[in-house]
Design a protein around this motif. Structure first.
Motif, PDB file in Angstrom:
ATOM      1  N   VAL A 177       1.342  -5.496  -1.323  1.00 15.51           N
ATOM      2  CA  VAL A 177      -0.022  -5.451  -0.786  1.00 15.51           C
ATOM      3  C   VAL A 177      -0.873  -4.530  -1.648  1.00 15.51           C
ATOM      4  O   VAL A 177      -0.355  -3.732  -2.432  1.00 15.51           O
ATOM      5  N   LEU A 178      -2.184  -4.650  -1.479  1.00 17.98           N
ATOM      6  CA  LEU A 178      -3.094  -3.678  -2.074  1.00 17.98           C
ATOM      7  C   LEU A 178      -3.247  -2.526  -1.089  1.00 17.98           C
ATOM      8  O   LEU A 178      -3.489  -2.749   0.107  1.00 17.98           O
ATOM      9  N   VAL A 179      -3.096  -1.315  -1.577  1.00 19.53           N
ATOM     10  CA  VAL A 179      -3.224  -0.133  -0.737  1.00 19.53           C
ATOM     11  C   VAL A 179      -4.591   0.491  -1.015  1.00 19.53           C
ATOM     12  O   VAL A 179      -4.911   0.808  -2.166  1.00 19.53           O
ATOM     13  N   VAL A 180      -5.398   0.620   0.029  1.00 15.47           N
ATOM     14  CA  VAL A 180      -6.772   1.104  -0.129  1.00 15.47           C
ATOM     15  C   VAL A 180      -6.999   2.290   0.801  1.00 15.47           C
ATOM     16  O   VAL A 180      -6.237   2.515   1.747  1.00 15.47           O
ATOM     17  N   ALA A 181      -8.080   3.037   0.547  1.00 17.06           N
ATOM     18  CA  ALA A 181      -8.442   4.156   1.417  1.00 17.06           C
ATOM     19  C   ALA A 181      -8.887   3.616   2.776  1.00 17.06           C
ATOM     20  O   ALA A 181      -9.616   2.631   2.866  1.00 17.06           O
ATOM     21  N   GLU A 182      -8.418   4.249   3.821  1.00 20.55           N
ATOM     22  CA  GLU A 182      -8.697   3.770   5.182  1.00 20.55           C
ATOM     23  C   GLU A 182     -10.181   3.771   5.510  1.00 20.55           C
ATOM     24  O   GLU A 182     -10.650   2.936   6.303  1.00 20.55           O
ATOM     25  N   ASP A 183     -10.935   4.690   4.892  1.00 19.75           N
ATOM     26  CA  ASP A 183     -12.367   4.765   5.171  1.00 19.75           C
ATOM     27  C   ASP A 183     -13.212   4.098   4.084  1.00 19.75           C
ATOM     28  O   ASP A 183     -14.433   4.243   4.054  1.00 19.75           O
ATOM     29  N   GLY A 184     -12.599   3.344   3.188  1.00 19.55           N
ATOM     30  CA  GLY A 184     -13.328   2.679   2.112  1.00 19.55           C
ATOM     31  C   GLY A 184     -13.763   1.273   2.504  1.00 19.55           C
ATOM     32  O   GLY A 184     -13.292   0.710   3.501  1.00 19.55           O
ATOM     33  N   PRO A 185     -14.661   0.669   1.734  1.00 18.84           N
ATOM     34  CA  PRO A 185     -15.180  -0.668   2.066  1.00 18.84           C
ATOM     35  C   PRO A 185     -14.112  -1.764   2.052  1.00 18.84           C
ATOM     36  O   PRO A 185     -14.186  -2.708   2.830  1.00 18.84           O
ATOM     37  N   LEU A 186     -13.108  -1.645   1.184  1.00 20.88           N
ATOM     38  CA  LEU A 186     -12.081  -2.686   1.112  1.00 20.88           C
ATOM     39  C   LEU A 186     -11.201  -2.710   2.356  1.00 20.88           C
ATOM     40  O   LEU A 186     -10.554  -3.720   2.651  1.00 20.88           O
ATOM     41  N   ALA A 187     -11.174  -1.610   3.103  1.00 22.37           N
ATOM     42  CA  ALA A 187     -10.333  -1.531   4.299  1.00 22.37           C
ATOM     43  C   ALA A 187     -10.807  -2.469   5.398  1.00 22.37           C
ATOM     44  O   ALA A 187     -10.065  -2.739   6.347  1.00 22.37           O
ATOM     45  N   GLN A 188     -12.032  -2.990   5.288  1.00 22.59           N
ATOM     46  CA  GLN A 188     -12.571  -3.896   6.308  1.00 22.59           C
ATOM     47  C   GLN A 188     -12.116  -5.337   6.102  1.00 22.59           C
ATOM     48  O   GLN A 188     -12.337  -6.195   6.961  1.00 22.59           O
ATOM     49  N   ARG A 189     -11.488  -5.627   4.975  1.00 26.02           N
ATOM     50  CA  ARG A 189     -11.087  -7.002   4.671  1.00 26.02           C
ATOM     51  C   ARG A 189      -9.739  -7.342   5.331  1.00 26.02           C
ATOM     52  O   ARG A 189      -8.874  -6.488   5.473  1.00 26.02           O
ATOM     53  N   ASP A 190      -9.575  -8.608   5.684  1.00 28.86           N
ATOM     54  CA  ASP A 190      -8.308  -9.093   6.219  1.00 28.86           C
ATOM     55  C   ASP A 190      -7.337  -9.469   5.101  1.00 28.86           C
ATOM     56  O   ASP A 190      -6.117  -9.387   5.257  1.00 28.86           O
TER      57      ASP A 190
END
Length: 305
Positions: A177-190
């Motif tokens: 998986v891609l690991v992103v910051a929880e509060d970043g914009p990418l975290a909103q994607r499914d």
């Protein structure tokens, strides 16, 4: 042993090892240096083998001319590789036969959760005193298992990967998986397509790690190359950088479980890759009674995950 009507003759494994090195290096000098002998010793080895086989194995017109391996030499080389491999296997298994310890190698992610339960079981049976464990990356684990440094390994592998000399039992399937910051914009994607991170720094592991192998395959499949990248050795350091908004990473989903500040986002279905934790045993491993006890416990935990 090669048989001749006039006599029986025996080819030493040492000569076969020298011959393999000579074919692969194409140099008497390099072969002599590698084996810490003189060049005349290598020449004598070739002469012995040719006399015993009754055919010419090496052609060399002059000291400066390239080495030419005859068809007979090629046959001997291929058979010698198998014989020397078997010799090494015999030495490994004979040395292990009288051992009262059990050596288990495990990878950073695939082995940790599994190992904790196994250790608890071993502790209850008062068997911890004779087990040795060591963490390594999956590439090294496979190499060291073949070399006899471990009796069993728990490691990660990609699907379809050939593993000569190792018998495997699957334990669990994980997704990259891609690991992103929880509060970043990418975290909103499914889910996300790899090309959508082209302007985001990609934090990658070194080429010797399986996640990097999987990522490089994804690059080859999609034609995508990150414009900004950072190579980091340690998973904890990688997650810390992601948490701080320094970029995104590509890891097994298990690496993100219960880790605060980061989130795992699956790739789109056509770009997904999977990793399998597996139990690996040398094909020629003949366990003694002590080692059989450990193997039985490991088998009981095959379906742990």
């Amino acid at each position: 042993m090669f048989y001749d009507k006039r006599k029986d003759f025996y080819i030493e494994f040492r000569d076969l090892r020298y011959f393999i090195d000579l074919v692969e290096s194409e140099s008497y000098h390099a072969t002599a240096q590698k084996n810490q002998v003189t060049q005349p010793a290598i020449s004598a080895m070739v002469k012995r083998l040719e006399e015993e086989c009754g055919v010419q194995l090496i052609l060399k017109k002059s000291s400066r001319a390239p080495l030419v391996i005859t068809p007979a030499g090629q046959v001997l080389y291929k058979r010698a590789k198998k014989l020397v491999k078997e010799e090494n296997s015999i030495k490994i298994e004979v040395k292990r036969a009288n051992a009262n310890n059990f050596r288990l190698g495990y990878s950073e992610l695939a082995g940790k959760a599994w190992l904790a339960s196994v250790i608890t079981h071993l502790n209850q049976g008062r068997m911890l005193a004779n087990i040795e464990t060591k963490e390594e990356n999956s590439h090294l684990l496979k190499q060291h298992l073949r070399e006899g440094r471990f009796d069993v390994i728990v490691f990660s592998r990609l699907g379809g990967e050939p593993l000569p000399g190792i018998k495997t039992t699957p334990l669990q399937c994980y997704q990259y998986v891609l690991v992103v910051a929880e509060d970043g914009p990418l975290a909103q994607r499914d889910e996300i397509r790899i090309a959508q991170i082209k302007d985001t720094p990609l934090i990658m592991r070194h080429k010797r790690f399986l996640s990097r192998t999987s990522l490089d395959r994804l690059f080859a499949k999609t034609g995508f190359q990150p414009t900004k990248k950072l190579i980091v050795e340690n998973i904890e350091a990688t997650l810390q950088l992601v948490r701080q908004g320094m970029g995104v990473s590509y890891l097994m989903d298990i690496a993100v479980e219960n880790v605060p500040g980061v989130k795992a986002i699956p790739l789109v279905p056509s770009q997904r890759s999977y990793c399998y934790s597996s139990l690996g045993i040398r094909e020629n491993f003949i366990p003694n009674e002590v080692q059989k006890q450990y193997l039985e416990i490991l088998k009981e935990h095959q379906d742990l995950n």
